[in-house]
Design a protein around this motif. Structure first.
Motif, PDB file in Angstrom:
ATOM      1  N   SER A  17      25.409 -13.230  37.057  1.00 47.85           N
ATOM      2  CA  SER A  17      26.363 -13.990  37.868  1.00 47.85           C
ATOM      3  C   SER A  17      27.104 -15.037  37.039  1.00 47.85           C
ATOM      4  O   SER A  17      26.870 -15.182  35.837  1.00 47.85           O
ATOM      5  N   ASN A  18      28.001 -15.772  37.714  1.00 51.04           N
ATOM      6  CA  ASN A  18      28.707 -16.886  37.095  1.00 51.04           C
ATOM      7  C   ASN A  18      28.180 -18.223  37.622  1.00 51.04           C
ATOM      8  O   ASN A  18      28.881 -19.239  37.580  1.00 51.04           O
ATOM      9  N   SER A  19      26.979 -18.229  38.106  1.00 54.61           N
ATOM     10  CA  SER A  19      26.366 -19.445  38.654  1.00 54.61           C
ATOM     11  C   SER A  19      26.290 -20.525  37.583  1.00 54.61           C
ATOM     12  O   SER A  19      26.063 -20.245  36.403  1.00 54.61           O
ATOM     13  N   ASN A  20      26.477 -21.788  38.007  1.00 53.58           N
ATOM     14  CA  ASN A  20      26.444 -22.911  37.063  1.00 53.58           C
ATOM     15  C   ASN A  20      25.062 -23.072  36.417  1.00 53.58           C
ATOM     16  O   ASN A  20      24.966 -23.570  35.296  1.00 53.58           O
ATOM     17  N   PHE A  21      24.028 -22.678  37.126  1.00 56.77           N
ATOM     18  CA  PHE A  21      22.669 -22.835  36.604  1.00 56.77           C
ATOM     19  C   PHE A  21      21.925 -21.497  36.619  1.00 56.77           C
ATOM     20  O   PHE A  21      20.787 -21.401  37.041  1.00 56.77           O
ATOM     21  N   LYS A  22      22.621 -20.469  36.134  1.00 56.33           N
ATOM     22  CA  LYS A  22      22.031 -19.133  36.232  1.00 56.33           C
ATOM     23  C   LYS A  22      20.800 -18.990  35.338  1.00 56.33           C
ATOM     24  O   LYS A  22      19.837 -18.315  35.711  1.00 56.33           O
ATOM     25  N   TRP A  23      20.800 -19.640  34.174  1.00 56.96           N
ATOM     26  CA  TRP A  23      19.643 -19.503  33.285  1.00 56.96           C
ATOM     27  C   TRP A  23      18.448 -20.273  33.853  1.00 56.96           C
ATOM     28  O   TRP A  23      17.316 -19.807  33.775  1.00 56.96           O
ATOM     29  N   LYS A  24      18.718 -21.418  34.410  1.00 53.95           N
ATOM     30  CA  LYS A  24      17.653 -22.198  35.056  1.00 53.95           C
ATOM     31  C   LYS A  24      17.065 -21.416  36.233  1.00 53.95           C
ATOM     32  O   LYS A  24      15.841 -21.345  36.398  1.00 53.95           O
ATOM     33  N   ASN A  25      17.922 -20.850  37.053  1.00 55.34           N
ATOM     34  CA  ASN A  25      17.452 -20.092  38.217  1.00 55.34           C
ATOM     35  C   ASN A  25      16.664 -18.851  37.804  1.00 55.34           C
ATOM     36  O   ASN A  25      15.675 -18.485  38.444  1.00 55.34           O
ATOM     37  N   ALA A  26      17.114 -18.192  36.725  1.00 56.59           N
ATOM     38  CA  ALA A  26      16.400 -17.005  36.237  1.00 56.59           C
ATOM     39  C   ALA A  26      15.004 -17.396  35.752  1.00 56.59           C
ATOM     40  O   ALA A  26      14.006 -16.709  36.029  1.00 56.59           O
ATOM     41  N   ILE A  27      14.920 -18.505  35.048  1.00 57.42           N
ATOM     42  CA  ILE A  27      13.609 -18.985  34.574  1.00 57.42           C
ATOM     43  C   ILE A  27      12.693 -19.297  35.757  1.00 57.42           C
ATOM     44  O   ILE A  27      11.495 -18.985  35.737  1.00 57.42           O
TER      45      ILE A  27
ATOM     46  N   THR B  26      14.536  -8.869  40.568  1.00 59.31           N
ATOM     47  CA  THR B  26      15.918  -8.626  40.996  1.00 59.31           C
ATOM     48  C   THR B  26      16.703  -9.926  41.042  1.00 59.31           C
ATOM     49  O   THR B  26      17.864  -9.996  40.609  1.00 59.31           O
ATOM     50  N   GLN B  27      16.055 -10.976  41.571  1.00 61.77           N
ATOM     51  CA  GLN B  27      16.713 -12.278  41.668  1.00 61.77           C
ATOM     52  C   GLN B  27      17.092 -12.806  40.283  1.00 61.77           C
ATOM     53  O   GLN B  27      18.200 -13.313  40.076  1.00 61.77           O
ATOM     54  N   ALA B  28      16.190 -12.663  39.319  1.00 56.57           N
ATOM     55  CA  ALA B  28      16.461 -13.123  37.954  1.00 56.57           C
ATOM     56  C   ALA B  28      17.616 -12.344  37.335  1.00 56.57           C
ATOM     57  O   ALA B  28      18.527 -12.933  36.724  1.00 56.57           O
ATOM     58  N   LYS B  29      17.603 -11.025  37.490  1.00 53.47           N
ATOM     59  CA  LYS B  29      18.669 -10.196  36.921  1.00 53.47           C
ATOM     60  C   LYS B  29      20.017 -10.513  37.561  1.00 53.47           C
ATOM     61  O   LYS B  29      21.051 -10.543  36.864  1.00 53.47           O
ATOM     62  N   ASN B  30      20.016 -10.725  38.872  1.00 53.47           N
ATOM     63  CA  ASN B  30      21.268 -11.059  39.563  1.00 53.47           C
ATOM     64  C   ASN B  30      21.824 -12.402  39.083  1.00 53.47           C
ATOM     65  O   ASN B  30      23.049 -12.561  38.935  1.00 53.47           O
ATOM     66  N   GLU B  31      20.939 -13.359  38.871  1.00 53.72           N
ATOM     67  CA  GLU B  31      21.380 -14.669  38.382  1.00 53.72           C
ATOM     68  C   GLU B  31      22.002 -14.544  36.996  1.00 53.72           C
ATOM     69  O   GLU B  31      23.061 -15.115  36.719  1.00 53.72           O
ATOM     70  N   ILE B  32      21.349 -13.805  36.122  1.00 56.19           N
ATOM     71  CA  ILE B  32      21.844 -13.647  34.752  1.00 56.19           C
ATOM     72  C   ILE B  32      23.209 -12.969  34.739  1.00 56.19           C
ATOM     73  O   ILE B  32      24.087 -13.287  33.918  1.00 56.19           O
TER      74      ILE B  32
ATOM     75  N   SER C  25      12.714 -17.902  38.659  1.00 60.63           N
ATOM     76  CA  SER C  25      12.249 -16.635  39.225  1.00 60.63           C
ATOM     77  C   SER C  25      11.127 -16.035  38.375  1.00 60.63           C
ATOM     78  O   SER C  25      10.104 -15.573  38.902  1.00 60.63           O
ATOM     79  N   TYR C  26      11.307 -16.046  37.071  1.00 65.11           N
ATOM     80  CA  TYR C  26      10.258 -15.526  36.190  1.00 65.11           C
ATOM     81  C   TYR C  26       8.993 -16.385  36.255  1.00 65.11           C
ATOM     82  O   TYR C  26       7.875 -15.868  36.163  1.00 65.11           O
ATOM     83  N   ASN C  27       9.182 -17.697  36.426  1.00 65.39           N
ATOM     84  CA  ASN C  27       8.017 -18.581  36.552  1.00 65.39           C
ATOM     85  C   ASN C  27       7.205 -18.268  37.808  1.00 65.39           C
ATOM     86  O   ASN C  27       5.976 -18.409  37.824  1.00 65.39           O
TER      87      ASN C  27
END
Length: 384
Positions: free
Chosen positions: A80-90, A72-78, A92-94
Motif C-alpha cells: 500500500s501507500n500507507s504513511n506507516f506501512k512498515w510499522k503496521n507490517a511489523i 495477508t494484513q502485512a503483505k497488504n500494508e507493504i 502484524s508480524y509481531n
C-alpha cells in the motif's frame, strides 16, 4: 439445614460459573472472527488444563486462520501507500510472533499446533524502513510548530528510536519534541507575611512534592519553581500558577462555661433499724457541676490563580477555605459525686490542656485546604 445447603450449592454454582468465565476456551472469540483472541484464550486455558478438549479444538482451528489474517494484513500494508506501512507490517508480524511464543511455552498446546511459525527473520529488514518513515513523520509534525503536533512528533521519534536505536539524529529530535510538547508552568507560592511569625513551608513543600511526583518525565507537563525556571533558562513559559493565602486567623480562643445542679433519685444514703431489722435508706443526692469547653479556632482562605504566560490572561481562579478547631474540656463539682454520670465524673478528672503552638494550628487548618487544592489542580491539567 436444607436452606443452608441450598445456599452453599448456589454459591458453588456461581463460583464455578465465574471460574469458567475467567477460563474461556476462546470458542466465542473464534465464532465472532477474532482469531488472535481465540488463540490466546485457548492457550491460557490449556496451560491450566492441557487436555481441555474445547480449547484444543479452538486452538487447532483458530491458529491457522489467525496466521493467515496477519500474513495477508502485512503483505497488504507493504503493497500500500500507507504513511506507516512498515510499522503496521511489523505489528502484524509481531502478532504472529506473540502467538508463536505463547504456544511454545504451553506444552499442551503442541497437541493442536505442532509447528507454530514465526516471522522474526522477516521483521529485521523492515525495521530500517519503519524507523525512516517514523523519523520523517516526526520531522513533519514538529515543523507545524504547535504543542499537539510536537506530542505526535515525540511518539514518532520514539518509534524510530525503538526500531533502530540512534537512527540519524533521532535522540536530538526526541529531546526537542519533548521540550516543545511539554507545558511549562512556573509555580509561585507566595510566602506567609513574616509579621505573623508563621511558616507555610511545610504546606508549600507538600504541593511541590505532589507536582513533581505526579507530573514526571512521562507526562507532557512540567512544573518549575521560579529558581528552577531561572536555572533552566527557559525561553518562554506557558503558564504561571500563583498560590497564596488571602486571609487567615490562628488561635482565636473561645471559652464556654456551664453551671448546673444535677440530682439523682433513689440513691442509698445510709441504713436504719426498723422493728429490729436493718433496712437501707434511699434519698435524692445532688451536686453543683461546672463544665468548661475551650475552643481554639484557626482558619484560612487560599487562592489559586493560573494565568497564561504570554497574555497574562486568567485561565482559572479558585478559592479554598480551611478550618481547624482545637478543643479542651474539663469540669469541677461540689456536692455528692454519686449525683454525676460516668461521663461527668470522667470530665471532672480532666484538667485544662495547653493548646498547640500557633505553627501547628496553622498546619492543621491547611490540611483541608490541601485536600481541595490538589484535586482542583489535577482536574485543571487533565486535559493537557
Amino acid at each position: 439445614m436444607k436452606f443452608g445447603r441450598l445456599l452453599i450449592s448456589v454459591s458453588l454454582m456461581i463460583a464455578a460459573l465465574v471460574h469458567l468465565t475467567g477460563c474461556s476456551s476462546g470458542k466465542k472469540a473464534y465464532e465472532r472472527g477474532d482469531y488472535f483472541d481465540a488463540v490466546m484464550k485457548s492457550v491460557n486455558r490449556l496451560r491450566q488444563n492441557p487436555d481441555h478438549s474445547k480449547s484444543l479444538e479452538t486452538l487447532k482451528n483458530a491458529y491457522p486462520l489467525a496466521v493467515e489474517f496477519y500474513e495477508t494484513q502485512a503483505k497488504n500494508e507493504i503493497a500500500s501507500n500507507s504513511n506507516f506501512k512498515w510499522k503496521n507490517a511489523i505489528q502484524s508480524y509481531n502478532a504472529i510472533n506473540q502467538m508463536y511464543e505463547a504456544i511454545r511455552q504451553c506444552p499442551g498446546c503442541m497437541k493442536a499446533v505442532k509447528n507454530p511459525v514465526n516471522y522474526y527473520n522477516e521483521i529485521g529488514p523492515l525495521k530500517e524502513k519503519a524507523a525512516d518513515e517514523s523519523y520523517n513523520a516526526g520531522i513533519e509534525a514538529l515543523m507545524k510548530g504547535n504543542r499537539n503536533d510536537a506530542k505526535r512528533a515525540y511518539y514518532n521519534f520514539a518509534d524510530a528510536q525503538n526500531y533502530v536505536p540512534g537512527y540519524k539524529d533521532v535522540i536530538e529530535y526526541l529531546d526537542k519534541a519533548k521540550f516543545e510538547a511539554t507545558l511549562k508552568v512556573v509555580v509561585e507560592q507566595i510566602p506567609v507575611p513574616t509579621r505573623y511569625s508563621l511558616s507555610g513551608g511545610f504546606f508549600q513543600d507538600k504541593i511541590e512534592e505532589f507536582l513533581h511526583t505526579n507530573y514526571t518525565e512521562q507526562t507532557f507537563i512540567k512544573f518549575y519553581t521560579p529558581e528552577e525556571a531561572k536555572v533552566a533558562a527557559l525561553p518562554y513559559v506557558d503558564q504561571i500558577m500563583r498560590i497564596q493565602f488571602d486571609d487567615f486567623s490562628v488561635g482565636n480562643s473561645v471559652l464556654k462555661e456551664k453551671e448546673e445542679v444535677v440530682t439523682r433519685d433513689s440513691v442509698k444514703v445510709g441504713e436504719a433499724k426498723v422493728d429490729g431489722k436493718t433496712i437501707p435508706v434511699y434519698n435524692t443526692v445532688k451536686a453543683k457541676l461546672n463544665t468548661y469547653r475551650k475552643e481554639i479556632l484557626s482558619s484560612g482562605l487560599l487562592s489559586l490563580i493560573i494565568v497564561d504566560g504570554k497574555t497574562n490572561g486568567v485561565l482559572t481562579h479558585r478559592k479554598f477555605n480551611g478550618e481547624y478547631v482545637w478543643v479542651s474540656q474539663w469540669a469541677r463539682f461540689n456536692g455528692d459525686d454519686r449525683a454525676l454520670s460516668d461521663q461527668q465524673l470522667a470530665l471532672c478528672k480532666l484538667r485544662e490542656q495547653q493548646p498547640p503552638v500557633p505553627q501547628d494550628l496553622f498546619l492543621e487548618f491547611t490540611k483541608p485546604i490541601y485536600n481541595q487544592l490538589i484535586p482542583s489542580i489535577r482536574s485543571f491539567y487533565q486535559s493537557y
